[in-house]
Design a protein around this motif. Structure first.
Motif, PDB file in Angstrom:
ATOM      1  N   ALA A 101      70.415 126.370   3.266  1.00 24.49           N
ATOM      2  CA  ALA A 101      69.344 125.633   2.580  1.00 24.49           C
ATOM      3  C   ALA A 101      69.641 125.503   1.095  1.00 24.49           C
ATOM      4  CB  ALA A 101      68.011 126.339   2.801  1.00 24.49           C
ATOM      5  N   PHE A 102      70.092 126.583   0.467  1.00 26.06           N
ATOM      6  CA  PHE A 102      70.375 126.536  -0.972  1.00 26.06           C
ATOM      7  C   PHE A 102      71.652 125.756  -1.280  1.00 26.06           C
ATOM      8  CE2 PHE A 102      67.636 130.438  -1.053  1.00 26.06           C
ATOM      9  CZ  PHE A 102      66.656 129.911  -1.889  1.00 26.06           C
ATOM     10  N   ILE A 103      72.652 125.903  -0.431  1.00 26.71           N
ATOM     11  CA  ILE A 103      73.906 125.163  -0.659  1.00 26.71           C
ATOM     12  C   ILE A 103      73.668 123.661  -0.554  1.00 26.71           C
ATOM     13  CG2 ILE A 103      76.189 124.706   0.340  1.00 26.71           C
ATOM     14  CD1 ILE A 103      76.232 127.763   1.077  1.00 26.71           C
ATOM     15  N   LYS A 104      72.795 123.259   0.383  1.00 26.57           N
ATOM     16  CA  LYS A 104      72.474 121.834   0.547  1.00 26.57           C
ATOM     17  C   LYS A 104      71.395 121.363  -0.437  1.00 26.57           C
ATOM     18  CE  LYS A 104      73.674 121.480   5.449  1.00 26.57           C
ATOM     19  NZ  LYS A 104      73.135 121.342   6.836  1.00 26.57           N
ATOM     20  N   GLU A 105      70.904 122.306  -1.263  1.00 29.94           N
ATOM     21  CA  GLU A 105      69.868 122.022  -2.264  1.00 29.94           C
ATOM     22  C   GLU A 105      68.597 121.456  -1.621  1.00 29.94           C
ATOM     23  OE1 GLU A 105      71.143 119.967  -5.743  1.00 29.94           O
ATOM     24  OE2 GLU A 105      72.927 121.205  -5.994  1.00 29.94           O
ATOM     25  N   GLN A 106      68.260 121.992  -0.456  1.00 30.60           N
ATOM     26  CA  GLN A 106      67.013 121.612   0.203  1.00 30.60           C
ATOM     27  C   GLN A 106      65.844 122.376  -0.430  1.00 30.60           C
ATOM     28  OE1 GLN A 106      68.065 122.766   4.214  1.00 30.60           O
ATOM     29  NE2 GLN A 106      68.449 120.636   4.822  1.00 30.60           N
ATOM     30  N   ASP A 107      64.654 121.835  -0.277  1.00 36.94           N
ATOM     31  CA  ASP A 107      63.458 122.579  -0.686  1.00 36.94           C
ATOM     32  C   ASP A 107      63.321 123.777   0.257  1.00 36.94           C
ATOM     33  OD1 ASP A 107      60.659 122.620  -2.092  1.00 36.94           O
ATOM     34  OD2 ASP A 107      60.271 122.872   0.051  1.00 36.94           O
ATOM     35  N   ILE A 108      63.435 124.962  -0.312  1.00 37.27           N
ATOM     36  CA  ILE A 108      63.524 126.165   0.521  1.00 37.27           C
ATOM     37  C   ILE A 108      62.264 126.390   1.345  1.00 37.27           C
ATOM     38  CG2 ILE A 108      62.735 127.719  -1.318  1.00 37.27           C
ATOM     39  CD1 ILE A 108      65.293 128.487   1.494  1.00 37.27           C
ATOM     40  N   HIS A 109      61.108 126.032   0.804  1.00 41.48           N
ATOM     41  CA  HIS A 109      59.863 126.261   1.546  1.00 41.48           C
ATOM     42  C   HIS A 109      59.728 125.274   2.703  1.00 41.48           C
ATOM     43  CE1 HIS A 109      59.118 129.016  -1.594  1.00 41.48           C
ATOM     44  NE2 HIS A 109      58.811 128.112  -2.503  1.00 41.48           N
ATOM     45  N   SER A 110      60.176 124.053   2.483  1.00 38.54           N
ATOM     46  CA  SER A 110      60.165 123.073   3.582  1.00 38.54           C
ATOM     47  C   SER A 110      61.159 123.477   4.658  1.00 38.54           C
ATOM     48  CB  SER A 110      60.504 121.675   3.054  1.00 38.54           C
ATOM     49  OG  SER A 110      59.497 121.227   2.165  1.00 38.54           O
ATOM     50  N   ARG A 111      62.330 123.964   4.236  1.00 39.58           N
ATOM     51  CA  ARG A 111      63.330 124.389   5.218  1.00 39.58           C
ATOM     52  C   ARG A 111      62.802 125.580   6.025  1.00 39.58           C
ATOM     53  NH1 ARG A 111      69.057 124.402   6.056  1.00 39.58           N
ATOM     54  NH2 ARG A 111      69.374 125.662   7.929  1.00 39.58           N
ATOM     55  N   THR A 112      62.158 126.509   5.349  1.00 38.13           N
ATOM     56  CA  THR A 112      61.592 127.658   6.069  1.00 38.13           C
ATOM     57  C   THR A 112      60.514 127.202   7.048  1.00 38.13           C
ATOM     58  OG1 THR A 112      62.052 129.158   4.232  1.00 38.13           O
ATOM     59  CG2 THR A 112      60.341 129.840   5.784  1.00 38.13           C
ATOM     60  N   ALA A 113      59.652 126.277   6.617  1.00 43.02           N
ATOM     61  CA  ALA A 113      58.614 125.748   7.514  1.00 43.02           C
ATOM     62  C   ALA A 113      59.245 125.082   8.731  1.00 43.02           C
ATOM     63  CB  ALA A 113      57.737 124.752   6.763  1.00 43.02           C
ATOM     64  N   SER A 114      60.329 124.355   8.496  1.00 44.86           N
ATOM     65  CA  SER A 114      61.033 123.692   9.595  1.00 44.86           C
ATOM     66  C   SER A 114      61.553 124.719  10.608  1.00 44.86           C
ATOM     67  CB  SER A 114      62.196 122.872   9.028  1.00 44.86           C
ATOM     68  OG  SER A 114      63.003 122.372  10.072  1.00 44.86           O
ATOM     69  N   GLU A 115      62.080 125.841  10.070  1.00 43.08           N
ATOM     70  CA  GLU A 115      62.622 126.882  10.944  1.00 43.08           C
ATOM     71  C   GLU A 115      61.505 127.614  11.701  1.00 43.08           C
ATOM     72  OE1 GLU A 115      65.719 127.517  11.564  1.00 43.08           O
ATOM     73  OE2 GLU A 115      66.744 126.361  10.015  1.00 43.08           O
ATOM     74  N   VAL A 116      60.443 127.997  10.977  1.00 44.18           N
ATOM     75  CA  VAL A 116      59.386 128.807  11.577  1.00 44.18           C
ATOM     76  C   VAL A 116      58.562 128.010  12.582  1.00 44.18           C
ATOM     77  CG1 VAL A 116      57.248 130.086  11.096  1.00 44.18           C
ATOM     78  CG2 VAL A 116      59.248 130.395   9.617  1.00 44.18           C
ATOM     79  N   PHE A 117      58.236 126.756  12.216  1.00 46.52           N
ATOM     80  CA  PHE A 117      57.379 125.938  13.080  1.00 46.52           C
ATOM     81  C   PHE A 117      58.174 125.069  14.051  1.00 46.52           C
ATOM     82  CE2 PHE A 117      54.737 126.677   9.241  1.00 46.52           C
ATOM     83  CZ  PHE A 117      53.736 127.414   9.848  1.00 46.52           C
ATOM     84  N   ARG A 118      59.508 125.197  13.971  1.00 47.48           N
ATOM     85  CA  ARG A 118      60.402 124.488  14.910  1.00 47.48           C
ATOM     86  C   ARG A 118      60.162 122.983  14.899  1.00 47.48           C
ATOM     87  NH1 ARG A 118      62.758 128.483  18.439  1.00 47.48           N
ATOM     88  NH2 ARG A 118      62.331 130.490  17.453  1.00 47.48           N
ATOM     89  N   VAL A 119      60.136 122.411  13.700  1.00 46.91           N
ATOM     90  CA  VAL A 119      59.988 120.947  13.585  1.00 46.91           C
ATOM     91  C   VAL A 119      61.072 120.449  12.625  1.00 46.91           C
ATOM     92  CG1 VAL A 119      57.493 120.978  13.985  1.00 46.91           C
ATOM     93  CG2 VAL A 119      58.350 121.114  11.638  1.00 46.91           C
ATOM     94  N   PRO A 120      61.462 119.176  12.727  1.00 52.30           N
ATOM     95  CA  PRO A 120      62.420 118.632  11.759  1.00 52.30           C
ATOM     96  C   PRO A 120      61.856 118.738  10.337  1.00 52.30           C
ATOM     97  CG  PRO A 120      62.152 117.147  13.625  1.00 52.30           C
ATOM     98  CD  PRO A 120      61.090 118.193  13.763  1.00 52.30           C
ATOM     99  N   ILE A 121      62.735 118.892   9.370  1.00 54.53           N
ATOM    100  CA  ILE A 121      62.289 119.129   7.994  1.00 54.53           C
ATOM    101  C   ILE A 121      61.450 117.982   7.456  1.00 54.53           C
ATOM    102  CG2 ILE A 121      64.367 118.179   6.865  1.00 54.53           C
ATOM    103  CD1 ILE A 121      64.161 120.626   4.916  1.00 54.53           C
ATOM    104  N   GLU A 122      61.757 116.766   7.918  1.00 53.74           N
ATOM    105  CA  GLU A 122      60.992 115.602   7.438  1.00 53.74           C
ATOM    106  C   GLU A 122      59.567 115.565   8.001  1.00 53.74           C
ATOM    107  OE1 GLU A 122      63.833 114.340  10.749  1.00 53.74           O
ATOM    108  OE2 GLU A 122      63.939 115.468   8.856  1.00 53.74           O
ATOM    109  N   GLU A 123      59.301 116.377   9.031  1.00 58.30           N
ATOM    110  CA  GLU A 123      57.961 116.405   9.621  1.00 58.30           C
ATOM    111  C   GLU A 123      57.105 117.561   9.101  1.00 58.30           C
ATOM    112  OE1 GLU A 123      57.973 116.232  13.870  1.00 58.30           O
ATOM    113  OE2 GLU A 123      59.481 114.620  13.939  1.00 58.30           O
ATOM    114  N   VAL A 124      57.634 118.313   8.179  1.00 56.69           N
ATOM    115  CA  VAL A 124      56.881 119.429   7.590  1.00 56.69           C
ATOM    116  C   VAL A 124      55.778 118.878   6.705  1.00 56.69           C
ATOM    117  CG1 VAL A 124      57.001 121.373   5.976  1.00 56.69           C
ATOM    118  CG2 VAL A 124      58.796 121.052   7.700  1.00 56.69           C
TER     119      VAL A 124
END
Length: 885
Positions: free
Chosen positions: A683-706
């Protein structure tokens, strides 16, 4: 002189201390609350009773004659808690260091030893005081034997002699044995006669004098009382036997061997430092005030001739050696003024040069500013600041014993020179308070006689020379050389410079805020009074409690000794129950901002510089974070808009702007590095928003749907994980059921498996080693993990998980500060690093230097440490701190 013997019931007093005081532990996990309580009571006894002789009696594990006479004696007593048992051997070692006699004898209890010694001392003309928490000892009271019963835990003593016993109970001390024979003692499992309590027992003893006489005259009794006694004659006899303290046991002692002959100071201070009783070091000195030389100077330094020739020779010797010990003292009225009282310098810690004229200071300028000459001292930041008004910038401050002591043990709060001396040498040297006094009668440094001042600072310099090798060895052993020499010591100059430069404050904006806050407070008062139906003192918890819980009939959730609790937690729980609650909370916030910051800042603006010169503290926090005082710039409540407004008063000087750089998600980046979790690093290497990436992982949804709610929950989990948050804590933060919060945390740890592994591993490491480490090997001891207290143990787990992360963040910001300061100097820039708050640095930047400063900030902060993920900073510039953020 009256011979006065104090005999202490060791088991009773330490047991009382254990239960009276909250759990205390040293860094090695040794419980110390009972030791501390016992020692403070010991000092109190010595101060108040001034014994010439003393002894402490202890019970032994072996059965006594009472157990043999009655097998159920003390049968239901719980065993000694492990946390208390581990303090018994250290207590006896401490008593030996105090050279206090102690006695114990197999087959007999401490009471019997005390009784035997007391009677022998009484026969030899002693005044005897028995200190105990056990009222059984009252039977020993007489005209010359007084019993001191501990009350309120161990904080007070209630005194009894023979007359006091008669007055209180109506019977003699000796008859208390008969009383216990009748009424028994549940705590010792002494049966007594069933159905006879204290009131009846006293009445019977008054009438018949003794158990034996009562038994012989049971025919005088009537009804059930007669039956009880006749049926339980043997119980009465055995109970009296069990209750009687034996005063002629075969214990060997020489009464003169109990004489107080002074302490083994070195051993007492060694143990105080082992137990981490820094507050008792001074009290130890006071308790031994009858002895000579309470304050033992490590050495007396001879004064080098400070004429032109002497100074020249000294400079030559310093240049040859390549180092110098130094300490300065200033009047300290204004940081901008030339107010030095003197500089004390030495090469060997034995001979000392004292200079105090500006001419002599200038003669030393080359030595002080030489990057080739190492400077050793104590609180070198003060010396740096003291010399700045003279145009002298001390360079190469290589070793500061207070900073060294801090990194050796960050959990301590005792980095003053007298504490360092007592820890390493068992010697008490004069403290600043002892030199100057305290309170209104305290004198100033300039009021101290020159010779006395020289001796005081000479002792400090000598201490530096003697303790430095010991600290160097400890630092090397703990592999902290890089942390100390490359980070903490260069930081001394950085903090000194920040403190000296200060930060400009706009008084007019402050006065505007004062009026604005005053108007807000007045409006809130009116609204609160309307809801209350009357005027009252909102700042009085007692009056507020009456309004809320009696007049408005709100449900009270907590009571104190003085009435209803109205603290922030109570108000938070009541928030939805009445509109007055939120008004009171807002009122309190603004009143605090007004008094602490607006009025507080107005009172500390330097009249000569127009700036505030906050003190930056390097040796306060256990995590390694820098703190600030007068004012505390770290604690401005920026989560509130009103709090953020306070930043408007901090402005850049003319021709300058504030360049502000703030690390982005530094603690989460450190977590990614430490636990080496691929998803987190990705997530950090790709410079993604870390909270959105975590939400994507925890809630099992694509990051754009967070969505916003998912991201908010993920953010709370991200930061909660760093601080070891519980499902209960997360549920409270998010306002969701505990079950749902637990699902969030479980979901997170399932997706970030290496984070879970890190959390488990670091707690085990801390349990095994007693400490955790940061990336720079900064060490924090966590004795809480060895506690049997569930709450403390859980705190220890959270500290173990968080310290490597938060402490490493502190390491990184310090490295960045050192490197940024160094680069500004190397490039000859006028811009100055003036403020550090958490993960944020602010440089007061000249307009023409802005581009260079921004490049320095970005490159040095992002390059401070090479992690598995990139460090990132957010940069901004503006004329005020408010606009820069």
């Amino acid at each position: 002189m009256t011979k006065r013997l104090v005999i202490i019931d060791g088991n009773s007093l330490i047991n009382r201390a254990y239960y009276a005081l909250p759990e205390l532990m040293n860094k090695d996990g040794l419980h110390t609350n009972a030791l501390y309580g016992f020692t403070t009571m010991l000092f109190k006894i010595m101060d108040n009773y001034e014994p010439t002789h003393m002894s402490v009696a202890f019970d032994l594990k072996a059965p006594t004659f009472r157990h043999k006479a009655y097998s159920e004696y003390k049968a239901h007593r719980k065993g000694m808690p492990d946390e208390l048992r581990e303090q018994m051997a250290p207590l006896k070692e401490l008593l030996d260091a105090f050279k206090i006699h102690r006695l114990e004898l197999e087959g007999f209890e401490a009471d019997d030893i005390i009784g035997t010694v007391a009677r022998e001392a009484e026969r030899e003309g002693f005044e005897v005081f028995i200190v105990t928490g056990d009222k059984d000892a009252l039977q020993l009271a007489s005209a010359n034997v007084k019993i001191l019963i501990t009350k309120k835990g161990i904080s007070e003593l209630e005194e009894y002699d023979g007359d006091a016993i008669v007055e209180k109970f109506g019977i003699t001390p000796n008859q208390l044995i008969d009383l216990k024979g009748l009424m028994g003692d549940k705590s010792d499992n002494i049966p007594g006669v069933p159905g006879i309590g204290e009131k009846t027992g006293i009445k019977l003893i008054k009438e018949y004098g003794s158990v034996e006489n009562l038994i012989q005259n049971t025919e005088d009794l009537k009804g059930k009382m007669k039956e009880k006694l006749e049926e339980n004659v043997q119980l009465a006899v055995i109970s009296k036997k069990l209750a009687k303290i034996v005063t002629d046991i075969p214990v060997e002692f020489d009464i003169e061997g109990l004489e107080m002959k002074g302490f083994d100071r070195e051993q007492v201070l060694r143990l105080f430092n082992l137990f981490e009783f820094s507050s008792l070091v001074k009290r130890f000195g006071e308790a031994g005030k009858a002895e000579e030389d309470v304050n033992i100077e490590p050495s007396t330094l001879s004064i080098v001739n400070a004429d032109e020739k002497g100074i020249k020779e000294f400079v030559g010797n310093v240049n040859e050696k390549g180092y110098v010990y130094l300490k300065s003292v200033s009047k300290g009225a204004n940081i901008a003024d030339k107010e030095l009282i003197g500089i004390f310098m030495s090469i060997d810690g034995e001979e000392m040069l004292k200079i105090n004229s500006e001419k002599d200071i200038m003669a030393m300028k080359g030595v002080l500013e030489s990057p080739e000459i190492e400077k050793y001292g104590y609180k070198l930041k003060d010396d740096y600041i003291n010399l700045r008004p003279y145009g002298v910038c001390i360079e190469n401050m290589k070793f500061d014993i207070s900073v060294a002591e801090y990194i050796i043990d960050s959990a301590s709060s005792a980095y003053e020179h007298e504490n360092i001396s007592s820890k390493h040498f068992g010697k008490l040297i004069k403290s600043q308070e002892e030199l100057l006094g305290k309170g209104k009668k305290a004198r100033l440094f300039e009021e101290v006689e020159p010779d006395e001042l020289s001796n005081y600072f000479g002792a400090i310099i000598n201490l530096v020379s003697r303790v430095k090798p010991l600290q160097e060895e400890e630092i090397a052993k703990n592999e902290m050389e890089e942390l100390f020499y490359d980070v903490e010591m260069p930081l001394v100059e950085v903090l000194g410079n920040m403190e000296y430069e200060g930060i400009k404050v706009d008084r007019d904006i402050l006065l505007e805020l004062k009026e604005e806050f005053a108007a807000d407070i007045e409006q809130l008062e009116k609204k609160i009074y309307e809801h209350a139906g009357e005027k009252f003192n909102i700042n009085s918890p007692k009056q507020l409690g009456v309004i809320l819980f009696e007049k408005l009939d709100l449900p009270p959730t907590k009571k104190t000794k003085t009435g209803y609790s109205t603290n922030a937690q109570v108000l938070e729980k009541l928030s939805a129950k009445h509109p007055i609650i939120d008004l009171i909370s807002e009122y309190r916030q603004i009143v605090k901002l007004q008094s602490t910051y607006v009025d507080g800042l107005l009172g500390i603006i330097n009249e000569k510089t127009g700036r505030i010169h906050s003190s930056f503290n390097q040796t306060i926090t256990t995590t390694g974070r820098i703190s600030s005082t007068e004012p505390n710039l770290q604690n401005i409540p920026v989560r509130l808009e009103l709090g953020r407004k306070l930043r408007k008063v901090f402005i850049a000087k003319e021709d300058c702007v504030f360049t502000d750089a703030d690390y982005s998600q530094i603690e989460l980046r450190i977590l990614a590095h430490i636990c080496d979790d691929e998803k987190l690093k990705d997530a950090f290497i790709k410079e993604q928003d870390i909270h959105s990436r975590t939400a994507s992982e925890v809630f099992r949804v694509p990051i754009e749907e967070v969505d916003r709610q998912m991201r908010g929950a993920a953010k709370a989990v991200n930061f909660g994980i760093i601080y070891g948050i519980s499902d209960f804590g997360l549920s409270k933060n998010l306002g969701i059921p505990v079950k749902k919060a637990k699902e969030y945390i479980t979901g997170y740890l399932d997706r970030y498996e290496n984070v879970r592994k890190y959390m488990d591993d670091i707690v085990e490491y801390a349990k095994d080693n007693g400490y955790v480490l940061t990336l720079m090997n900064r060490r924090r001891y966590i004795p809480e993990l060895r506690s049997s207290n569930f709450i403390l143990k859980n705190l220890g787990k959270r500290l173990a998980m968080n310290t490597p992360i938060q402490g490493s963040a502190a390491d990184i910001i310090k490295i960045a500060m050192v490197n940024v300061h160094k680069k500004l100097r190397e490039k000859g820039l006028r811009s100055q690093l003036i403020l550090q708050v958490h993960d944020e640095l602010i440089i007061e930047t000249y307009a023409e230097e802005k581009d260079v400063v921004e490049e320095i900030l970005r490159s040095e902060m992002e390059g401070a440490m090479n992690l598995a993920v990139p460090l990132k900073v957010d940069l901004s510039s503006a004329s005020s701190w408010y606009d820069a953020k």
